[in-house]
Design a protein around this motif. Structure first.
Motif, PDB file in Angstrom:
ATOM      1  N   CYS A  42       1.302  -1.422   0.210  1.00  0.00           N
ATOM      2  CA  CYS A  42      -0.323   0.301   0.002  1.00  0.00           C
ATOM      3  C   CYS A  42       0.939   1.286  -0.284  1.00  0.00           C
ATOM      4  N   PHE A  43       2.274   1.250   0.665  1.00  0.00           N
ATOM      5  CA  PHE A  43       2.905   2.406   0.821  1.00  0.00           C
ATOM      6  C   PHE A  43       3.839   2.865  -0.389  1.00  0.00           C
ATOM      7  N   PHE A  44       4.198   1.948  -1.286  1.00  0.00           N
ATOM      8  CA  PHE A  44       4.522   1.968  -2.792  1.00  0.00           C
ATOM      9  C   PHE A  44       3.649   2.723  -3.311  1.00  0.00           C
ATOM     10  N   LEU A  45       2.250   1.594  -4.048  1.00  0.00           N
ATOM     11  CA  LEU A  45       1.194   2.467  -4.739  1.00  0.00           C
ATOM     12  C   LEU A  45       1.162   4.033  -4.015  1.00  0.00           C
ATOM     13  N   ILE A  46       1.083   4.320  -2.516  1.00  0.00           N
ATOM     14  CA  ILE A  46       0.584   5.413  -2.185  1.00  0.00           C
ATOM     15  C   ILE A  46       1.928   6.940  -3.459  1.00  0.00           C
ATOM     16  N   LEU A  47       2.978   5.690  -2.808  1.00  0.00           N
ATOM     17  CA  LEU A  47       4.721   6.910  -3.573  1.00  0.00           C
ATOM     18  C   LEU A  47       4.254   6.787  -4.841  1.00  0.00           C
ATOM     19  N   THR A  48       4.120   5.716  -5.263  1.00  0.00           N
ATOM     20  CA  THR A  48       3.805   6.081  -7.249  1.00  0.00           C
ATOM     21  C   THR A  48       2.787   6.665  -7.415  1.00  0.00           C
ATOM     22  N   SER A  49       1.386   7.165  -6.631  1.00  0.00           N
ATOM     23  CA  SER A  49       0.890   8.071  -7.275  1.00  0.00           C
ATOM     24  C   SER A  49       1.034   9.249  -6.307  1.00  0.00           C
ATOM     25  N   TYR A  50       1.532   9.294  -6.113  1.00  0.00           N
ATOM     26  CA  TYR A  50       1.848  11.104  -5.383  1.00  0.00           C
ATOM     27  C   TYR A  50       3.152  11.192  -5.996  1.00  0.00           C
ATOM     28  N   GLY A  51       4.301  10.073  -7.013  1.00  0.00           N
ATOM     29  CA  GLY A  51       5.082  10.743  -7.465  1.00  0.00           C
ATOM     30  C   GLY A  51       4.666  11.573  -8.701  1.00  0.00           C
ATOM     31  N   HIS A  52       3.744  10.536  -9.273  1.00  0.00           N
ATOM     32  CA  HIS A  52       2.869  10.750 -10.637  1.00  0.00           C
ATOM     33  C   HIS A  52       2.316  12.649 -10.718  1.00  0.00           C
ATOM     34  N   ILE A  53       1.646  12.316  -9.257  1.00  0.00           N
ATOM     35  CA  ILE A  53       0.761  13.821  -8.994  1.00  0.00           C
ATOM     36  C   ILE A  53       2.182  14.897  -9.101  1.00  0.00           C
ATOM     37  N   VAL A  54       3.049  14.342  -8.265  1.00  0.00           N
ATOM     38  CA  VAL A  54       3.788  16.330  -8.139  1.00  0.00           C
ATOM     39  C   VAL A  54       4.693  16.084  -9.844  1.00  0.00           C
ATOM     40  N   LEU A  55       4.500  15.444 -10.498  1.00  0.00           N
ATOM     41  CA  LEU A  55       5.271  15.447 -11.373  1.00  0.00           C
ATOM     42  C   LEU A  55       4.174  16.291 -12.160  1.00  0.00           C
ATOM     43  N   SER A  56       3.226  16.033 -12.660  1.00  0.00           N
ATOM     44  CA  SER A  56       1.758  16.336 -13.223  1.00  0.00           C
ATOM     45  C   SER A  56       1.761  18.306 -12.683  1.00  0.00           C
ATOM     46  N   ILE A  57       1.623  17.904 -10.896  1.00  0.00           N
ATOM     47  CA  ILE A  57       1.766  19.941 -10.953  1.00  0.00           C
ATOM     48  C   ILE A  57       3.044  20.368 -11.190  1.00  0.00           C
ATOM     49  N   LEU A  58       4.380  19.780 -11.056  1.00  0.00           N
ATOM     50  CA  LEU A  58       5.473  20.818 -12.044  1.00  0.00           C
ATOM     51  C   LEU A  58       4.970  21.219 -13.269  1.00  0.00           C
ATOM     52  N   LYS A  59       4.308  20.737 -13.501  1.00  0.00           N
ATOM     53  CA  LYS A  59       4.178  20.457 -15.616  1.00  0.00           C
ATOM     54  C   LYS A  59       2.973  22.200 -15.805  1.00  0.00           C
ATOM     55  N   ILE A  60       2.026  22.077 -14.195  1.00  0.00           N
ATOM     56  CA  ILE A  60       1.795  23.583 -14.505  1.00  0.00           C
ATOM     57  C   ILE A  60       1.818  25.048 -14.399  1.00  0.00           C
ATOM     58  N   SER A  61       1.528  25.529 -15.848  1.00  0.00           N
ATOM     59  CA  SER A  61       1.903  26.790 -15.722  1.00  0.00           C
ATOM     60  C   SER A  61       1.798  27.876 -14.620  1.00  0.00           C
ATOM     61  N   THR A  62       0.654  28.031 -14.227  1.00  0.00           N
ATOM     62  CA  THR A  62       0.556  29.312 -13.331  1.00  0.00           C
ATOM     63  C   THR A  62       0.984  28.558 -11.763  1.00  0.00           C
ATOM     64  N   SER A  63       1.932  29.191 -10.778  1.00  0.00           N
ATOM     65  CA  SER A  63       2.179  28.718  -9.611  1.00  0.00           C
ATOM     66  C   SER A  63       0.786  28.945  -8.814  1.00  0.00           C
ATOM     67  N   GLU A  64      -0.844  29.825  -9.352  1.00  0.00           N
ATOM     68  CA  GLU A  64      -1.864  29.495  -8.526  1.00  0.00           C
ATOM     69  C   GLU A  64      -2.563  28.504  -8.444  1.00  0.00           C
ATOM     70  N   GLY A  65      -1.793  27.922 -10.001  1.00  0.00           N
ATOM     71  CA  GLY A  65      -2.688  26.425  -9.857  1.00  0.00           C
ATOM     72  C   GLY A  65      -1.776  25.465  -9.418  1.00  0.00           C
ATOM     73  N   ARG A  66      -1.352  25.576  -9.482  1.00  0.00           N
ATOM     74  CA  ARG A  66       0.322  24.376  -8.737  1.00  0.00           C
ATOM     75  C   ARG A  66      -0.022  24.158  -6.322  1.00  0.00           C
TER      76      ARG A  66
END
Length: 322
Positions: free
Chosen positions: A220-244
Protein backbone atom coordinates in the motif's frame (compact mmCIF):
# COMPACT_ATOMS: atom_id res chain seq x y z
CA UNK A 1 8.89 -6.61 14.29
CA UNK A 2 10.42 -10.04 14.69
CA UNK A 3 8.50 -12.44 16.95
CA UNK A 4 10.35 -15.14 18.83
CA UNK A 5 9.47 -18.71 17.95
CA UNK A 6 8.26 -20.75 20.90
CA UNK A 7 8.48 -24.50 21.41
CA UNK A 8 5.97 -26.40 23.56
CA UNK A 9 6.19 -25.44 27.23
CA UNK A 10 3.64 -27.91 28.57
CA UNK A 11 4.93 -31.23 29.68
CA UNK A 12 1.95 -33.07 28.25
CA UNK A 13 0.27 -31.19 25.40
CA UNK A 14 -2.74 -33.49 25.55
CA UNK A 15 -3.50 -32.49 29.16
CA UNK A 16 -2.85 -28.74 29.08
CA UNK A 17 -5.35 -26.33 30.64
CA UNK A 18 -6.52 -23.70 28.20
CA UNK A 19 -6.17 -20.05 29.19
CA UNK A 20 -9.64 -18.58 29.74
CA UNK A 21 -8.55 -14.97 30.18
CA UNK A 22 -5.54 -12.70 29.77
CA UNK A 23 -4.21 -9.96 32.03
CA UNK A 24 -3.40 -6.63 30.36
CA UNK A 25 -0.29 -5.16 32.01
CA UNK A 26 -0.95 -1.73 30.52
CA UNK A 27 1.60 0.92 29.54
CA UNK A 28 4.97 0.25 31.22
CA UNK A 29 6.41 2.76 33.70
CA UNK A 30 3.17 4.69 34.23
CA UNK A 31 2.44 3.71 37.84
CA UNK A 32 0.93 6.63 39.75
CA UNK A 33 -0.12 8.40 36.55
CA UNK A 34 -3.39 6.51 36.06
CA UNK A 35 -5.74 9.43 36.85
CA UNK A 36 -3.88 11.87 34.63
CA UNK A 37 -3.71 9.37 31.77
CA UNK A 38 -7.42 8.59 32.15
CA UNK A 39 -8.38 12.26 31.78
CA UNK A 40 -5.98 12.72 28.86
CA UNK A 41 -7.11 9.62 26.96
CA UNK A 42 -10.79 10.33 27.66
CA UNK A 43 -10.37 13.83 26.19
CA UNK A 44 -8.70 12.44 23.06
CA UNK A 45 -11.30 9.69 22.72
CA UNK A 46 -14.29 12.00 23.03
CA UNK A 47 -12.77 14.55 20.64
CA UNK A 48 -12.14 11.71 18.17
CA UNK A 49 -15.75 10.53 18.31
CA UNK A 50 -17.28 14.01 18.13
CA UNK A 51 -14.88 15.35 15.48
CA UNK A 52 -15.20 12.42 13.11
CA UNK A 53 -18.96 12.15 13.61
CA UNK A 54 -19.26 15.84 12.74
CA UNK A 55 -17.16 15.39 9.59
CA UNK A 56 -19.21 12.35 8.53
CA UNK A 57 -22.57 14.08 9.08
CA UNK A 58 -21.37 17.24 7.33
CA UNK A 59 -20.37 15.23 4.25
CA UNK A 60 -23.67 13.35 4.40
CA UNK A 61 -25.91 16.43 4.45
CA UNK A 62 -23.85 18.75 2.20
CA UNK A 63 -24.62 18.16 -1.46
CA UNK A 64 -21.50 20.05 -2.61
CA UNK A 65 -19.39 17.44 -0.79
CA UNK A 66 -20.94 14.49 -2.63
CA UNK A 67 -17.79 13.87 -4.67
CA UNK A 68 -15.39 10.89 -4.70
CA UNK A 69 -12.78 12.65 -2.53
CA UNK A 70 -15.27 13.40 0.23
CA UNK A 71 -16.96 10.01 -0.14
CA UNK A 72 -13.64 8.39 0.82
CA UNK A 73 -13.08 11.00 3.54
CA UNK A 74 -16.47 10.00 4.98
CA UNK A 75 -15.28 6.38 5.04
CA UNK A 76 -12.12 7.52 6.83
CA UNK A 77 -14.23 9.32 9.44
CA UNK A 78 -16.22 6.14 10.09
CA UNK A 79 -12.97 4.23 10.43
CA UNK A 80 -11.58 6.82 12.88
CA UNK A 81 -14.68 6.35 15.05
CA UNK A 82 -14.29 2.57 15.18
CA UNK A 83 -10.49 2.22 15.39
CA UNK A 84 -9.83 3.86 18.79
CA UNK A 85 -12.92 2.07 20.16
CA UNK A 86 -11.10 -1.27 19.83
CA UNK A 87 -8.73 -0.58 22.75
CA UNK A 88 -9.58 2.75 24.40
CA UNK A 89 -12.68 1.82 26.48
CA UNK A 90 -10.98 -1.21 28.09
CA UNK A 91 -7.81 0.77 28.74
CA UNK A 92 -9.68 3.62 30.41
CA UNK A 93 -11.60 1.16 32.59
CA UNK A 94 -8.46 -0.31 34.13
CA UNK A 95 -6.94 3.17 34.50
CA UNK A 96 -9.76 3.99 36.94
CA UNK A 97 -9.21 0.78 38.88
CA UNK A 98 -11.41 -1.73 37.07
CA UNK A 99 -10.22 -5.24 36.29
CA UNK A 100 -7.25 -5.62 33.94
CA UNK A 101 -8.44 -9.05 32.77
CA UNK A 102 -9.84 -9.67 29.32
CA UNK A 103 -11.50 -12.91 28.25
CA UNK A 104 -9.91 -15.20 25.67
CA UNK A 105 -12.72 -14.34 23.24
CA UNK A 106 -12.38 -10.63 24.03
CA UNK A 107 -8.65 -10.76 23.32
CA UNK A 108 -9.29 -12.49 19.99
CA UNK A 109 -11.90 -9.86 19.10
CA UNK A 110 -9.49 -7.04 19.93
CA UNK A 111 -6.80 -8.53 17.72
CA UNK A 112 -9.23 -9.16 14.87
CA UNK A 113 -10.79 -5.70 14.85
CA UNK A 114 -7.43 -3.99 15.29
CA UNK A 115 -6.02 -5.64 12.16
CA UNK A 116 -9.34 -5.56 10.29
CA UNK A 117 -9.51 -1.80 10.73
CA UNK A 118 -5.76 -1.34 10.32
CA UNK A 119 -5.83 -3.21 7.01
CA UNK A 120 -8.89 -1.24 5.95
CA UNK A 121 -7.08 2.04 6.61
CA UNK A 122 -4.07 0.90 4.58
CA UNK A 123 -6.31 0.09 1.63
CA UNK A 124 -8.39 3.24 2.10
CA UNK A 125 -5.38 5.57 2.05
CA UNK A 126 -4.22 3.80 -1.11
CA UNK A 127 -7.60 4.34 -2.77
CA UNK A 128 -7.58 7.99 -1.69
CA UNK A 129 -4.13 8.44 -3.25
CA UNK A 130 -5.38 6.87 -6.49
CA UNK A 131 -8.37 9.23 -6.42
CA UNK A 132 -6.03 12.25 -6.17
CA UNK A 133 -3.88 10.78 -8.95
CA UNK A 134 -6.86 10.56 -11.31
CA UNK A 135 -8.15 14.02 -10.31
CA UNK A 136 -4.83 15.77 -10.97
CA UNK A 137 -3.26 13.67 -13.73
CA UNK A 138 -6.46 12.92 -15.68
CA UNK A 139 -8.89 15.74 -14.76
CA UNK A 140 -10.98 15.55 -17.94
CA UNK A 141 -11.73 11.86 -17.37
CA UNK A 142 -12.07 12.11 -13.58
CA UNK A 143 -15.87 11.89 -13.35
CA UNK A 144 -15.93 8.98 -15.80
CA UNK A 145 -13.18 6.97 -14.10
CA UNK A 146 -14.29 7.71 -10.52
CA UNK A 147 -17.98 7.06 -11.10
CA UNK A 148 -20.31 6.40 -8.13
CA UNK A 149 -20.29 2.69 -8.97
CA UNK A 150 -16.48 2.55 -9.03
CA UNK A 151 -16.20 4.51 -5.76
CA UNK A 152 -18.69 2.23 -4.03
CA UNK A 153 -16.82 -0.84 -5.26
CA UNK A 154 -13.47 0.55 -4.10
CA UNK A 155 -14.83 1.45 -0.67
CA UNK A 156 -16.47 -1.96 -0.27
CA UNK A 157 -13.22 -3.59 -1.37
CA UNK A 158 -11.22 -1.77 1.30
CA UNK A 159 -13.52 -3.01 4.07
CA UNK A 160 -13.66 -6.57 2.71
CA UNK A 161 -9.89 -6.62 2.24
CA UNK A 162 -9.41 -5.44 5.81
CA UNK A 163 -11.77 -8.14 7.04
CA UNK A 164 -9.83 -10.85 5.19
CA UNK A 165 -6.53 -9.49 6.52
CA UNK A 166 -7.80 -9.47 10.12
CA UNK A 167 -9.36 -12.93 9.80
CA UNK A 168 -6.13 -14.53 8.56
CA UNK A 169 -4.04 -13.03 11.37
CA UNK A 170 -6.57 -13.87 14.08
CA UNK A 171 -6.86 -17.47 12.88
CA UNK A 172 -3.06 -17.89 12.83
CA UNK A 173 -2.61 -16.53 16.35
CA UNK A 174 -5.57 -18.18 18.10
CA UNK A 175 -5.40 -21.60 16.50
CA UNK A 176 -2.39 -22.13 18.79
CA UNK A 177 -2.90 -23.49 22.33
CA UNK A 178 -2.49 -21.10 25.28
CA UNK A 179 -1.85 -22.78 28.63
CA UNK A 180 0.05 -20.06 30.50
CA UNK A 181 1.49 -17.53 31.18
CA UNK A 182 -1.37 -15.18 30.39
CA UNK A 183 0.10 -11.68 30.99
CA UNK A 184 -0.13 -9.44 27.92
CA UNK A 185 2.65 -6.86 28.05
CA UNK A 186 0.57 -4.04 26.58
CA UNK A 187 -2.76 -2.23 27.05
CA UNK A 188 -4.54 -4.36 24.42
CA UNK A 189 -4.11 -7.65 22.56
CA UNK A 190 -1.89 -7.56 19.49
CA UNK A 191 0.25 -10.13 17.69
CA UNK A 192 3.69 -9.15 19.12
CA UNK A 193 2.49 -9.50 22.73
CA UNK A 194 0.01 -12.41 22.41
CA UNK A 195 1.91 -14.79 20.13
CA UNK A 196 4.86 -15.37 22.53
CA UNK A 197 2.36 -16.62 25.18
CA UNK A 198 1.42 -19.69 23.11
CA UNK A 199 2.65 -23.01 24.49
CA UNK A 200 3.44 -24.43 21.06
CA UNK A 201 5.82 -23.78 18.21
CA UNK A 202 4.91 -20.37 16.79
CA UNK A 203 7.36 -20.33 13.88
CA UNK A 204 4.70 -20.81 11.18
CA UNK A 205 2.32 -18.25 12.69
CA UNK A 206 5.25 -15.88 13.18
CA UNK A 207 6.43 -16.16 9.58
CA UNK A 208 3.00 -15.90 7.94
CA UNK A 209 1.81 -13.08 10.23
CA UNK A 210 5.03 -11.13 9.75
CA UNK A 211 4.81 -11.58 5.97
CA UNK A 212 1.11 -10.70 5.84
CA UNK A 213 1.49 -7.45 7.78
CA UNK A 214 4.62 -6.44 5.88
CA UNK A 215 3.19 -7.22 2.44
CA UNK A 216 -0.03 -5.28 3.07
CA UNK A 217 1.75 -2.29 4.65
CA UNK A 218 4.62 -2.01 2.17
CA UNK A 219 2.50 -2.71 -0.93
CA UNK A 220 0.00 0.00 0.00
CA UNK A 221 2.79 2.42 0.89
CA UNK A 222 4.56 1.75 -2.42
CA UNK A 223 1.34 2.37 -4.38
CA UNK A 224 0.77 5.62 -2.48
CA UNK A 225 4.33 6.79 -3.19
CA UNK A 226 3.93 5.87 -6.86
CA UNK A 227 0.65 7.80 -7.12
CA UNK A 228 2.12 10.88 -5.46
CA UNK A 229 5.25 10.65 -7.60
CA UNK A 230 3.05 11.00 -10.70
CA UNK A 231 1.01 13.73 -8.97
CA UNK A 232 4.11 15.82 -8.19
CA UNK A 233 5.35 15.51 -11.78
CA UNK A 234 1.95 16.62 -13.09
CA UNK A 235 1.76 19.56 -10.67
CA UNK A 236 5.21 20.79 -11.68
CA UNK A 237 3.98 20.97 -15.29
CA UNK A 238 1.23 23.45 -14.33
CA UNK A 239 2.22 26.84 -15.73
CA UNK A 240 0.79 29.14 -13.03
CA UNK A 241 1.92 29.29 -9.41
CA UNK A 242 -1.71 29.63 -8.27
CA UNK A 243 -2.61 26.42 -10.10
CA UNK A 244 0.30 24.57 -8.50
CA UNK A 245 -0.63 25.88 -5.06
CA UNK A 246 -4.26 24.76 -5.41
CA UNK A 247 -3.19 21.32 -6.63
CA UNK A 248 -0.78 20.85 -3.74
CA UNK A 249 -3.37 22.06 -1.22
CA UNK A 250 -5.82 19.32 -2.25
CA UNK A 251 -3.18 16.68 -1.42
CA UNK A 252 -1.50 18.13 1.68
CA UNK A 253 -4.08 16.97 4.22
CA UNK A 254 -4.03 13.45 2.81
CA UNK A 255 -0.22 13.33 2.92
CA UNK A 256 -0.15 14.46 6.56
CA UNK A 257 -2.64 11.73 7.52
CA UNK A 258 -0.63 9.11 5.62
CA UNK A 259 2.60 9.92 7.45
CA UNK A 260 0.81 10.01 10.82
CA UNK A 261 -0.56 6.53 10.11
CA UNK A 262 2.38 4.81 8.43
CA UNK A 263 5.03 6.22 10.78
CA UNK A 264 3.80 4.34 13.89
CA UNK A 265 2.87 1.21 11.88
CA UNK A 266 6.36 0.87 10.45
CA UNK A 267 7.98 1.53 13.82
CA UNK A 268 5.89 -1.21 15.45
CA UNK A 269 5.94 -3.96 12.84
CA UNK A 270 9.06 -3.36 10.76
CA UNK A 271 11.66 -2.82 13.49
CA UNK A 272 14.10 -5.71 14.07
CA UNK A 273 13.97 -5.35 17.88
CA UNK A 274 11.21 -4.79 20.42
CA UNK A 275 10.89 -2.33 23.30
CA UNK A 276 7.67 -2.78 25.36
CA UNK A 277 7.60 0.82 26.58
CA UNK A 278 8.30 2.32 23.14
CA UNK A 279 5.81 -0.05 21.50
CA UNK A 280 3.09 1.04 23.95
CA UNK A 281 3.79 4.74 23.40
CA UNK A 282 3.69 4.29 19.63
CA UNK A 283 0.45 2.30 19.91
CA UNK A 284 -1.11 5.11 21.97
CA UNK A 285 -0.19 7.61 19.26
CA UNK A 286 -1.56 5.32 16.54
CA UNK A 287 -4.72 4.20 18.35
CA UNK A 288 -5.80 7.34 20.20
CA UNK A 289 -3.96 10.49 19.13
CA UNK A 290 -3.87 10.20 15.32
CA UNK A 291 -7.64 9.50 14.86
CA UNK A 292 -8.37 12.66 16.89
CA UNK A 293 -6.13 14.76 14.62
CA UNK A 294 -7.67 13.77 11.29
CA UNK A 295 -10.77 16.02 11.68
CA UNK A 296 -8.50 18.99 12.42
CA UNK A 297 -6.20 18.17 9.49
CA UNK A 298 -9.04 17.91 6.99
CA UNK A 299 -11.01 20.93 8.24
CA UNK A 300 -8.20 23.43 8.83
CA UNK A 301 -6.72 22.84 5.38
CA UNK A 302 -9.92 22.45 3.37
CA UNK A 303 -12.09 25.41 2.43
CA UNK A 304 -14.98 23.26 1.18
CA UNK A 305 -15.26 21.38 4.48
CA UNK A 306 -14.98 24.58 6.53
CA UNK A 307 -17.72 26.23 4.46
CA UNK A 308 -19.96 23.17 4.79
CA UNK A 309 -19.38 23.08 8.54
CA UNK A 310 -20.38 26.75 8.83
CA UNK A 311 -23.60 26.03 6.94
CA UNK A 312 -24.37 23.05 9.19
CA UNK A 313 -23.76 25.11 12.35
CA UNK A 314 -25.90 27.96 10.96
CA UNK A 315 -28.75 25.58 10.23
CA UNK A 316 -28.46 24.07 13.72
CA UNK A 317 -28.63 27.55 15.29
CA UNK A 318 -31.71 28.47 13.24
CA UNK A 319 -33.44 25.18 14.15
CA UNK A 320 -32.66 25.56 17.87
CA UNK A 321 -33.82 29.20 17.84
CA UNK A 322 -37.06 28.46 16.04
Amino acid sequence: MLYFSRVPQCANMQNYTSVMEFILLGIPNTQGLENMLFVLFLAFYLSTLLGNLLIFLTILVSSNLHTPMYFFLGNLSVFDIFFPSVSSPKMMLYLIGQSRTISYQGCACQLFFYHFLGGTECFLYTVMACDRFVAICHPLRYTIIMSPRVCTGLALGTWLGGGLHGSILTFLVFKLPYCGPNEVDNFFCDIPVVLPLACADTSLAQTVSFTNVDVVTLTCFFLILTSYGHIVLSILKISTSEGRRRAFSTCSAHLISIFLFYGPVMLIYLRPASSPWLDSVIQVLNNIVTPSLNPLIYTLRNKDVKLALRKVFTQMVHISGA
